[in-house]
Design a protein around this motif. Structure first.
Motif, mmCIF file in Angstrom:
data_model
loop_
_atom_site.group_PDB
_atom_site.id
_atom_site.type_symbol
_atom_site.label_atom_id
_atom_site.label_comp_id
_atom_site.label_asym_id
_atom_site.label_seq_id
_atom_site.Cartn_x
_atom_site.Cartn_y
_atom_site.Cartn_z
ATOM 1 N N ARG A 48 60.094 -9.754 3.437
ATOM 2 C CA ARG A 48 60.424 -8.746 4.456
ATOM 3 C C ARG A 48 61.431 -9.281 5.457
ATOM 4 N NH1 ARG A 48 54.731 -8.316 7.898
ATOM 5 N NH2 ARG A 48 54.742 -10.428 8.774
ATOM 6 N N ASP A 49 61.345 -10.598 5.752
ATOM 7 C CA ASP A 49 62.328 -11.177 6.668
ATOM 8 C C ASP A 49 63.694 -11.280 5.998
ATOM 9 O OD1 ASP A 49 60.466 -11.373 8.658
ATOM 10 O OD2 ASP A 49 60.080 -13.516 8.379
ATOM 11 N N LEU B 113 64.843 -9.095 3.905
ATOM 12 C CA LEU B 113 65.396 -7.747 4.047
ATOM 13 C C LEU B 113 65.931 -7.515 5.451
ATOM 14 C CD1 LEU B 113 62.795 -5.573 2.078
ATOM 15 C CD2 LEU B 113 65.129 -6.166 1.399
ATOM 16 N N SER C 9 60.188 -14.902 4.466
ATOM 17 C CA SER C 9 59.441 -14.053 3.536
ATOM 18 C C SER C 9 60.353 -12.952 3.006
ATOM 19 C CB SER C 9 58.250 -13.432 4.265
ATOM 20 O OG SER C 9 58.708 -12.574 5.302
#
Length: 396
Positions: free
Chosen positions: A156-157, A159, A154
């Motif tokens: 956020r992952d 990042l 995803s």
């Protein structure tokens, strides 16, 4: 990986700053002659580039997904498309093990006579600029043109991947080749303990023995923390590189040959495990032969047999290795997937490798170098606010 190419390694793979290696001393325990230096080790750059190309050819030509009837890159098993080349490229994965050995050699070289601050700064500016670009670029390509690999994480992952610590938090890598960086980081962490006290022949030998014992005990100890730090899957390759550098700096002796021999014995077992669990397309005998030939060649490098190799263009070629390794896998296989029906397979593989090398040069020239300078200035000023680092000198 940049700094000097004598000291470049894997992924895998960062290099030291020094462009020349100290003269080896035939008597163990004696320090190198002050001011004396060997010619730059351009052969290390050549080995790193060859290792990266081996890994790329393995990913493009020498493997398939054994649990699926058709290769997702080519649409059918690559062994049918490249029946002769496949037999060689199926062993290309061993380029990772070669990276690890070279990493042990050049990290020890680059850290000799330096403190932990210099070690930390050199690793940050070497590892992160190209890696940050690789994460963002690969993530964007997989999001816009998913083919062989769907977007693995995803936003956020993705990042979190920028930290390079995703495997420690059980978060998927944006690109599957990033797993080797987790082994590199753990090696840096444990070796930092030796760097903090000042590198000497004695301390590096003790470290090799102690880390080797930990790596041997970790699989049966049932202690997750020990396994994490000992890294039994990769430790023996780094240890081999450290022993080879000590041969290079101080000359051969029975103890160093013993460490190198033990690392070879343990590595052959790790090669067998790798083949049994992941690389089913190759054999243990073939992998062990290739690894043994590489170690013997590195012995030749350590004792100075390759010092006459002074092709300066290899420094530039070696600087492409790290960004090439980071970028070649997911993006390269995607390109092959989309163009496999529009071009001759051999020409397509050659074109993709050439494209990845060109992209790697651009990343090195316009991302790595400027960002590394910026990070080095900022980190140096930050450490200056902490006060002067303790002075130390290298001892035998």
């Amino acid at each position: 990986m940049t700094q000097s190419a004598t000291a470049q390694e894997p992924a895998p793979l960062p290099e030291p700053e020094s462009a020349a290696a100290p003269v080896p001393v035939p008597v163990q325990g004696a320090a190198p002659a002050p001011g004396a230096a060997r010619p730059r080790l351009y052969v290390i750059d050549a080995l790193r580039l060859c290792a990266a190309l081996l890994v790329a050819l393995h990913h493009y030509v020498g493997t398939w997904r054994v649990n699926q009837p058709h290769n997702l890159i080519w649409g059918r098993p690559s062994s049918d498309i490249f029946p002769n080349v496949f037999r060689v490229t199926s062993y290309g994965w061993i380029g990772v093990e070669i990276f690890f050995v070279i990493s042990g050699f050049v990290i020890c070289m680059s850290c000799w006579g330096r403190g932990p601050r210099d070690f930390f700064v050199s690793r940050v500016i070497r590892l992160y600029p190209a890696y940050w670009f690789g994460v963002l670029f690969t993530g964007a390509v997989l999001t816009l043109w998913p083919a062989v690999f769907k977007p693995p994480v995803s936003g956020r992952d993705m990042l979190f991947n920028l930290s390079m610590l995703q495997q420690g938090s059980h978060i998927a890598d944006v690109d599957g080749v990033y797993w080797t960086l987790w082994s590199e980081l753990r090696f840096y962490l444990v070796f930092l303990l030796v760097v903090a006290g000042g590198l000497t022949y004695r301390k590096v030998v003790v470290f090799c023995c102690a880390w080797g014992v930990a790596a041997a005990l970790a699989p049966v100890a049932g202690l997750p923390a020990l396994t994490l730090l000992a890294d039994p899957d990769a430790a023996w390759y780094f240890i081999a590189g450290l022993a080879l550098y000590l041969m290079h700096r101080f000359g051969q002796d029975m103890l160093l040959w013993g460490i190198l021999g033990m690392s070879w014995l343990m590595a052959q077992s790790e090669l067998a495990k790798r083949i049994d669990t992941v690389e089913h397309v190759s054999s243990w005998r073939g992998a062990l032969l290739l690894y043994t030939v590489f170690l013997l060649f590195m012995v030749g490098v350590a004792v100075g047999l390759t010092d006459r190799l002074q092709w300066k263009w290899l420094a530039t070629a070696g600087s492409l290795t790290y960004p090439f390794y980071l970028l070649h896998y997911a993006v390269g296989t995607d390109i092959i997937h989309y163009f496999r029906d529009a071009a001759d397979p051999r020409l397509l593989v050659a074109a993709v490798i050439a494209l990845m090398l060109a992209l790697s040069y651009l990343v090195h020239r316009f991302v790595e170098r400027p960002l590394s300078r910026l990070l080095k200035r900022g980190l140096t000023r930050s450490f200056a606010r902490l006060g002067p680092a303790p002075s130390r000198r290298a001892a035998p």
